[in-house]
Structures are given as C-alpha cells and as structure tokens.
Enzyme design. Structure first.
Site, PDB file in Angstrom:
ATOM      1  N   ASP A   1       4.986 -24.349 -14.187  1.00  0.00           N
ATOM      2  CA  ASP A   1       6.095 -23.619 -13.547  1.00  0.00           C
ATOM      3  C   ASP A   1       7.329 -23.540 -14.456  1.00  0.00           C
ATOM      4  O   ASP A   1       7.805 -24.565 -14.935  1.00  0.00           O
ATOM      5  CB  ASP A   1       6.438 -24.379 -12.249  1.00  0.00           C
TER       6      ASP A   1
ATOM      7  N   HIS B   1      12.053 -26.159  -7.364  1.00  0.00           N
ATOM      8  CA  HIS B   1      11.430 -26.088  -8.691  1.00  0.00           C
ATOM      9  C   HIS B   1      11.992 -27.155  -9.634  1.00  0.00           C
ATOM     10  O   HIS B   1      13.160 -27.525  -9.549  1.00  0.00           O
ATOM     11  CB  HIS B   1      11.649 -24.701  -9.298  1.00  0.00           C
TER      12      HIS B   1
END
Lengths: 552, 552
Positions: free
Chosen positions: B195, B368
C-alpha cells in the site's frame, strides 16, 4: 453638532462568506469610499464561467458620491474587478506603486488605462477622501507593497488589516508596522476588520525567508536543471529563487505570460533585483547546460493552460521536461485545485523529473496570519467592535470565537453577510438593512448575461447530454411530412446504439400518433413527456429533450 | 522440472497510477486468481458518470481459467466492481465474514446474490486455488475484518499487504499479525506488493483508539445534541461513538441509508456491539431531549444526497439542525471533496450549530500506513523484489524511493502501470507485454456506452451550451421554405438577448445565401463555420452549433 448624530455605514459587497472578490463600501453622510475591488474564481457549479465579479449596482447608483477606491495590495481578489467596475464608476484609484503597476497591466489589456485616474501612495501616507482620512499602514503579505488601512471617520477610527501576516523578516522593505497598530489602539479604535483566512490554523505563519533557506539547500545539492513554479505575484518568492541562483551560479529564465509581465514590472519598479546578465530569454535556454539554469514559471495550481501544466503534458514550446530535471512546486493547492496539481506532479514524475512539493519539504509559506498573529493584532488594536472579514462563514465564526476568547463581549463581535449594512456611531454598532449584492458572472466577453437558467441548462447538458427530435408537419392536418429524426449529443455513443435510436424513433412516432389534430406545443410536450419516461426507464438517464417541429 | 521454467505473471488491472478500482491478476500456467475487484469514483472530467469500473476484458476472455476472486476487505474500491464483473466471470469469491456481508448487500441490490458463490474465510486461514495457496493474514485498516495476503506460488511467496496500517490497539479483535509477516520474511519472500497511499506522510498513523479519546472528551463536555458524521464502513469508529454514548448516557440514532445497512449487518455479525435499548429509531428522536441523543450519520464527504448535507440545507425529513447542536465531522475530505465538505460546514454554522472538524481537533485518523509503518513492513518481509501498489504515480515513485532508502537495489523496485504484465521466476522479475486495461464508465444503467466522444460533447455543452439552427429547404432548388430559426440552450439568457439572436439569424441567412444550389452537408458546414467565427468574435464563446436542415 449634527455630525454626531450621523452614522458610519459599512457595507461589504464581497469577501464575507466566501473566498475572493473582496470589496467594502464605507459611507458617511454623502461621502462614499471603497476598499479594494476584487474578483473571484468560479466554483465547480459555474460551468463555462471565466471569472466572478461582485455586484456593484449600489456603487453605480451612487457613483457621484464615491470619492475614490483604495487598494490594499495587487492580488486578483483585491484588484481584479476594477476593469469592469471602473466602466460604471470611474473614480480615482489609490494604491502603492506595485499595486498600481499591476493594475496598469490589467487596465491596458482592457483598453482602459488612459481613461482611469490612478494615484500612487506610499506606505505610511495619509490621504483625505471627503469626510474620510485614509492612512496606509505598512504591512506584510505574500505580495510586496501591501498595506493595511486606518480609516479615520467622524465617529472614530476603523482599522482594516486586509490580507496580512506578521513577518518579522520580510525579503525586502521593512516589517509590518506593529507600532502604528499599537499607537492607534492606544488612541482608541472603534472597529477592527481583520483577515480570517487562516484563523483555523494554530501558531504562527513562518516568515517568507524560511522558504529561501529551503531553496538554498535544494540549489546547493542539485546537479541538474531546476524549475520553480510559484504564483506570479509573489515577487519575494521569485527574488529568493534569484538569490539562490546567484549564489550557486545559475542563470534564470522566466516562463509563463503573467510571470513575465509581473517580473518585468517588478524589476522596472525596483521590487525585484536581478544581477546584470543573469536573466536569460526562455528561447535561449538551449545555449546553457542544465546545471547552469533555473526556470521560474507559472502553473503552481495546475491551471490547464499554464506553463508548468503544458511542460508536464509535453506541450510546451520552449521547455521539454527531461529525466533528472528537478521541479519545485512552491505553493499549496488552493481548495478545489488539489486534483489538478496532483495530476501535474504525476505527469512530471512519469517524464522522469524529480518533483519537490509541499508534502515533502518546506517550500511554501502562507501569506495569511495564523491564530497567534491574529491574537497579537487584536491585542494591539484593542477595538470596541470587531468584524471578521475575508473568509467563508466558518472562518468568520471561528474568528469571532477567537475574539471572544480574548475577552471581547459577544455583542461586540459582528458576523455579516455581503450586502448587509452595518451602522456604527460612537456607542453602538448594528446591522440594519441591505443593498443589492451577489455574483456577476463573466463568460468570454459577456458580463452578467449568464444567469441561473443558463447555468442550469449547462449542468443538465453536462450530465446526460441532449436528444433532439425533428419533424415537419402539415400545418392544417398535423400530418407528418418528414421525420421524426433523432439527433443526440453527449448521451450515448451513436455508432454503438443504432438499434436503440431506432427504438427512440418508434417511441416518438407513437407519441405523435396520439396527438392527431393537436397543436404544435401539445405535440412537443407529449413527445417530451413520453420520451423522458421511456429513456429514464431504459437507461436511468435524463437527457435534455428538444422537440423541433416545423409546420409548413 | 518443467515447473521451474514457468513464470508467475502479475497483472494489475487497476489501483496503480490511480486511487481506487483495485484489482490484480495472478497467473501461473493455466491457473488464474484475482485479488480484489473494486470501483473508483469519477473525476471532474467524467461529466454525468456515476462510477468507474476496471476493464476486465482479459478476465472475461480467460474466465474458465479463473479459480476465484480473493477479497482483502469490504471497501468499495476493493469490492465495488463485483456486481458487474461477476456477470461475465462468475467464479467463487473468498473473503472474511464482514467483507462478504457487505458484498451480499451489493449483490442483492443487483439481483445477483442467488447466482454467486461466496466462501467465507477467517483471518489466519489458508486456501488452495489451483496452483496457488492463499493465506489470509490478520491486518488492521479503517474497516473491520481486513486481511493481507501471502500468496504461495511455485516460484515463491508473494506478500500483498493491501490497504493497511499498523494499529497496536485496534478497537476490536487483535492487532495486525506482524509475527506472521516476520516469519514469512525469514522464510524468504519473492515479492512484496505494498500500500502506497500515505507514503508521503512521515511518522506513524495514530491508532483508531485515539479518536475514541477525543470523542470521550467531546461527549463529556457537550450539553446539547451531538451528531457524528463518518464513513458508514468504519464500524470501529461507530463503535467508539456508541461507547462514548454509553458512558455519558445518550441514546444512539443511526441515519443515512448506507449507515443503517452497514450497522445492521455489523450488529448481526457481531462486529458492532450496542447495549440493549440504546438504539433509537431516527423517526423517534423527538421523544428525547437533545442532551440525551447522539445521531450517527453519513455525509462526512459532503456528498450532495447524503444525510448530513440534507440536514445542513434544511432538507432532511427527520433531523432539523437547531442552534446549539454539536456536529462532529469524523473524516478527512478525500481529494476533490474539499469544497463540498467546506460548504456543508458553512451551512451548519449558519444554522447555529457548533461544528468540530479535522482542522480543529483529532477526530479522525487515516486507515493507511505512514512512512515508519511502511519501513517496518519492508524490514519484516524483506522481499527480493518490491512492487508499490495502491497509489497515484507520485506515490508509487516515492514508495520505490523509500524502499531504495532501506537499501533495496533500484533494479528490484518495480513501478508498473495498469495492464502491464510482470513476469517473475525465482531469479528475475521483468515487465513484459500488456493486456487490455482502463476505465469502464457506468452512467445510469449503461455500462461502457459512454466513451470519449460522448464525454467530449458533454464537456463542450457544459462550457458554452449550444445553438441549433433549423430550416427547411426545397429539395431540388435548395430554396428556403421555413427558417432559419435559432434555438439556444446554456449559451446566453434568451430573454435578454433577443436583438443578439436576430443578428445570429441574419448571419445564418447570409451564410445560406452563399450556398445556393449546394447540397445539404455543404450548407450545414458553411453555417457552422461562419456562425462559429461570428459568435467567437462577438462573445469569445464557442457553443456547439447544430444546423438541422429538413429537405422536402
């Protein structure tokens, strides 16, 4: 004394409850003065609109009473509407040298320069305009030669900070004249009008000089060509690029129409100093090695036609991005521009450039005061009443809260909408009545000819396109002579949907068959209604439907 | 061994060089598996488009080889395209309980649930799909029941983090299984796919639990009704609102369709725990005093039809904003939504509410990983090759830089575009060839029937509107029978510009006069050319011009 019973009226015509198009009317007895006259950029809903002006009907109606327009600095949101407003209200305009220098460009573009009366003032000067005495106080902002105002009126002093930050170490000239604000505060200030843009940010805005330190570091380490994109009007920023370039032996090329214009004007007026022989024409950059060059350009907001965007897309005539180029985007995206800026950054990386932007380094500082600076201003000026200006409603509300946090009574903090009239005498301030205000949209050469109906149609067309149904009928019998033909734009891709369009035609035929002997308007409405239902059922879309019937 | 000579192919069909529509194909020999199948939201240029799907032509062509689709969590950008893609490629779908619970809603809406094969897996489980062994690793993200994947292939292990953060104190369940990542790293990982969303942010993302602490403080001090807007899918966030409400004796009402759906599903599956009797139907909130209530609603992104936006505009059926209401917007605007969110905040303030948003308090954390968390993941997994995923190009580039900063050779960090094919064997990884990829636009019921031509027309229509010129002519002589009539939409407001439209008509007449005896197409083109020049000269606008000529 009759004078004592009169009231000062303050009427913001723009800049409150919105960002941009700053303009405020001050009125006492028969005399009117105007502070700033800015434009705003259209928001996403204003399809096809180029720029937005304040509604100045009130000034046009009272133009013989307007003694002058006073400018605080040369940003578009403070001077951008003048070429339009001066057509109706041609009064003297007062501003500092750079402010008027930038205004001259605009007026020249509109072929109006020779008709306008521009009067240069200096920081610290005071002028008389009717009953008003306007004092220009030295200030600091993201453009040189900015001023705040002390407006001396018969009911007392109004301090208008305009856009400002407290920069103790500005690039050129002296720091903001805090002593004068304090002096006025001691004397007694009736009303403070203060910039609210950064009221949500805690702490202090960093000095412009800190950006120069980052530039120095970047220039020291760079082994390739450097491009710096920033606001054309931020001459201090450009000066710092020039300084870093001088220190590390690079030539400077200027790129982008507004960057060239503003830099030339700033050099001419002495606000930008470039060592002899250091400027290189953008057409001549091929004559230098990459590590000998820095290019200063527009496009820090990802504007579609700007120099940097065209470079990123490989569509710039003189500058081609090469692997290894170092691009510094010395700005923060203005709300609404985040995606365009991000798009430009992605394209630059794809072309092999290194890109430094705000998320990665301190290459930008704001031009507006943060909370601690605002508190300083409030404490120095120590006003009786407070009117937060220059901000959306949320900013005005937070700024009122900040003032109340400093001990001001709630009743003395005033939140206004544009068009409202504030009346002040020596003991009270209250909002009473309104004047016309709002947005005048500029689209191409048209000023105010695009209104809600047109925007609604553009919105409708943009979402689902249109379908035109054309037929000719016999006037007497309503019998079909030709058609119905179906033309569509922006609805579905025709080549792939011929069969569907045949169905649409059939639906129209059936609709028309229901209208035998009826008049043209009724046939049109029947086609519209039946076709709208059919299309929505089949596609969940709602195109604009235009039936065109020719009777012969 | 023949197996040794085969290569693993990895083909990202979405999620690289863009935010959203995450989907990746893994292929070895005849076997294919797919990781995630998400949608994206349209950008500003995609006028009228509802959502964007990945182009999955490649999967449709090879559908008999696809062993299954593996889901990492239940966000739209990971599951949103399934109702469309499963129509063509109806293979088993594997995911954790909550992920499949959310997917069930979507499939039901599309009337497809009964036709699909959903297989529940648990965090920590491993399944076999053809030659692949897929291990679901416990992870933490802004939605419950998220997993990362270890895909065991004949050429080695691929670790795909999907969206994640390292939350040591998540709200429910256990923390991310760092030990398993370390164990895989010890064993030897061929490729890490990781990610990149927050790669530009230094430091660590704060734990979801910190938001709960802010909620507690807010609830402790509030004396009025509280409204909290957040993402419907962030069940942990909703749980924390419920916890604070329980502590301070408030009832909870849920508002907004997706918030109601997701909460119900989460309660049913045991991911959201609400004390008995604490939930209040939104229709019944009138029965409680403001200080007894908290309303949890959708609309944290300022979406036009969402509950919070309708409340702000005074258009919500059950909830009317009253002075003193405390609104907490527990989210950050996604890029592109800044202006809508700001508009909602302004309206809430105008209605007298107090609004707490991210600029003012810690009422949101990202889902995130930031730089330090990414470094941890890289160090633990210690892969041979690295492929940054989930991010725009700039994020992928920065993530590659981060990996290189940790000592990985440049040749082993791979930046890919969607549609490219990565081939890996035990010693090398290289990008070779492409498959079809891109955006499929959904507009109403139409999937892929709106392409560039249609979007270009919508853009053109949105900027300057259109002008239709209608006339009937005699077929043989080209003599005019009726017209030209002028119809315009979205160009100028007609009532105020009748005289101008008369001029336009005259210009058309003159154009037609030049075409005597010419055919219909030539007349059309002449009208278009002459009128375009005339309009641009007069207005600096460029509307779409549609000449319609009926020959009889």
């Amino acid at each position: 004394m009759a004078k004592g019973r009169k009231k000062l009226k303050i009427i913001p015509l723009g800049g409150l409850g919105e960002i941009g198009k700053n303009i405020t009317v001050f009125e006492y007895g028969e005399d009117i003065i105007v502070v700033d006259c800015g434009m705003a950029f259209p928001d996403d809903e204003m399809l096809g609109i180029d720029l937005v002006l304040p509604d100045t009907t009130y000034l046009a109606k009272n133009k013989e009473r307007v003694k002058g327009i006073v400018l605080t600095h040369g940003h578009e949101d403070h001077i951008g509407a003048l070429p339009y407003v001066l057509r109706d209200v041609n009064v003297p305009v007062y501003g500092t040298r750079l402010t008027l220098g930038l205004l001259e460009y605009k007026l020249e573009e509109h072929g109006m320069l020779s008709k306008c009366h521009l009067q240069t003032v200096t920081q610290g000067q005071t002028i008389n305009l009717g009953v008003f005495r306007v004092e220009f106080i030295r200030s600091t902002h993201s453009i040189a030669d900015a001023v705040a105002l002390a407006i001396h009126t018969p009911i007392g002093i109004v301090v208008h900070t305009s856009d400002f930050k407290v920069d103790y170490t500005p690039i050129s000239g002296e720091s903001i004249d805090l002593a004068r604000f304090a002096e006025l505060g001691k004397k007694g200030v009736m009303l403070l009008m203060c910039d609210s843009t950064n009221v949500e940010r805690p702490g202090y805005t960093m000095s412009e000089r800190t950006v120069g330190e980052t530039f120095e570091e970047i220039f020291m380490n760079a082994r390739s060509r450097i491009l710096v994109a920033t606001f054309a009007s931020n001459i201090h920023r450009v000066q710092q690029v020039v300084n870093a370039a001088a220190k590390y032996g690079r030539k400077v090329a200027i790129c982008g129409r507004s960057m060239v214009n503003v830099s030339n004007k700033a050099i001419e007026l002495g606000y930008l100093t470039v060592p002899e022989g250091m400027l290189v024409d953008i057409d001549k950059i091929k004559n230098y090695r990459p590590e000998q060059l820095v290019i200063v350009s527009t496009g820090s907001q990802g504007e579609p036609m700007s120099a940097l965007t065209r470079m990123a897309l490989g569509a710039h005539r003189q500058v081609e991005i090469a692997p290894g180029d170092l691009v510094v985007i010395s700005a923060t995206p203005i709300p609404g521009n985040e995606k365009s800026v991000s798009g430009v950054i992605n394209e630059l990386f794809r072309k092999g450039a290194d890109v430094i932007y705000e998320a990665l380094a301190d290459i930008h500082v704001s031009g507006h005061a943060c909370q601690e600076e605002l508190k300083l201003m409030h404490r120095l000026v120590n006003p009786k009443f407070f009117l937060p200006v220059h901000g959306e409603y949320r900013h005005l509300r937070q700024h009122a809260n900040l003032a109340q946090g400093l001990g001001m009574e709630k009743e003395r903090t005033l939140i206004m909408e544009i068009g409202q009239v504030l009346e002040i005498n020596s003991s009270e301030a209250r909002i009473r009545g309104t004047v016309p205000s709002g947005k005048v949209l500029v689209d191409g050469l048209g000023i105010g000819d695009v209104g809600n109906v047109v925007l609604r149609d553009r919105k409708h067309l943009s979402e689902d396109g249109l379908i035109i149904v054309v037929l000719t009928i016999q006037k007497e019998t309503s019998g079909i002579i030709t058609g119905p033909d179906i033309i569509s734009r922006g609805f579905v891709y025709m080549r792939e949907s011929e069969a569907f369009m045949d169905e649409v035609k059939q639906v129209c035929k059936e609709a028309i068959a229901k209208c035998q002997g009826k008049n043209c308007l009724l046939i049109k409405n029947t086609i519209k209604d039946i076709l709208r239902d059919y299309l929505y059922h089949k596609t969940k879309r709602n195109p604009m439907i235009l039936p065109i019937i020719m009777e012969i």
